[in-house]
Design an enzyme around this catalytic site. Structure first.
Site: not given
Ligand SMILES: C[S@@+](CC[C@H](N)C(=O)[O-])C[C@H]1O[C@@H](n2cnc3c(N)ncnc32)[C@H](O)[C@@H]1O
Length: 220
Positions: A75, A77, A110, A134, A174
């Site tokens: 959370g 961002w 998802d 992200d 990203k």
């Molecule tokens: C690097 S983290 C994000 C960090 C966030 N920007 C923060 O500042 O807290 C990446 C996130 O992308 C999510 N993610 C990856 N694939 C996903 C998908 N298909 N659907 C939803 N979320 C996804 C992961 O579960 C993870 O929590």
């Protein structure tokens, strides 16, 4: 050595490698100034500073009133978005559970699920000014597979942005190094006035992540 002896040997080596890598991760976390700063500032992730730094450079959040946060957990961002533009409506989605954030609507699902775009659109109730992603696919250690899986997410995020941004809006995502392949860049250049890359200082040097920033959505 017998077959079962070899298997055991491999398992021991794999477990040792895993434990060495988690020790390295822990060491890095303990020495990381961004981790310390995030604790002090009340941000849930060090990733918060990547958005802060990119916002300073590109003015991503300026004037935003509807923001989408793809891959919101834990959370950071969205916390930054709420702090810098308190009046903005923020809608986020993640596979993982995210602790509630005041003023933010969060879906645990998802993003690649057929229902996800509609859920986000309905919660937004209108076009957005900033779609930020992200998201990164879980890596399996096979370079090409990891690259393709993350690219799939970025492309889906880009199409979501194209369908849901207001004219002039911004898309931030990203990507992995070499990840913005020609098809994605062509798509973004067709729909946005400018397309740039950034590696914010808070992004670890050793990591292959980059961010693509497409600004000035030309409209649908
Ligand atoms: C690097 S983290 C994000 C960090 C966030 N920007 C923060 O500042 O807290 C990446 C996130 O992308 C999510 N993610 C990856 N694939 C996903 C998908 N298909 N659907 C939803 N979320 C996804 C992961 O579960 C993870 O929590």
């Amino acid at each position: 050595m017998s077959r079962s002896g070899k298997d055991k040997d491999t398992r021991v080596r794999t477990a040792k490698k895993r434990s060495e890598s988690s020790t390295r991760w822990l060491q890095r976390q303990l020495n990381d100034p961004y981790v310390k700063q995030a604790k002090a500032d009340g941000y849930r992730s060090r990733a918060a500073y990547k958005l802060i730094e990119m916002n300073e450079k590109f003015g991503l959040l300026k004037g935003a009133s509807r923001i989408v946060d793809l891959g919101i957990a834990p959370g950071g961002w969205s916390q930054v978005a709420r702090k810098l533009v308190p009046k903005a409506q923020v809608v986020g989605i993640d596979l993982l559970e995210t602790e509630p954030i005041e003023g933010v609507t969060i879906f645990q699902m998802d993003f690649m699920d057929d229902e996800a775009p509609r859920a986000l659109e309905e919660a937004l109730g209108g076009k957005s000014d900033l779609v930020m992603s992200d998201m990164a696919a879980n890596t399996v250690g096979h370079k090409q597979t990891d690259h393709l899986r993350t690219m799939g997410l970025v492309e889906a995020a880009a199409w979501f942005a194209i369908e849901n941004l207001d004219k002039g809006g911004t898309f931030l995502a990203k990507v992995l190094a070499g990840g913005t392949d020609k098809d994605l860049l062509d798509l973004l250049k067709k729909h946005f006035k400018t397309v740039k890359h950034a590696k914010p200082p808070a992004s670890r040097k050793g990591s292959s992540e980059w961010y693509v920033i497409a600004q000035g959505f030309k409209g649908g």
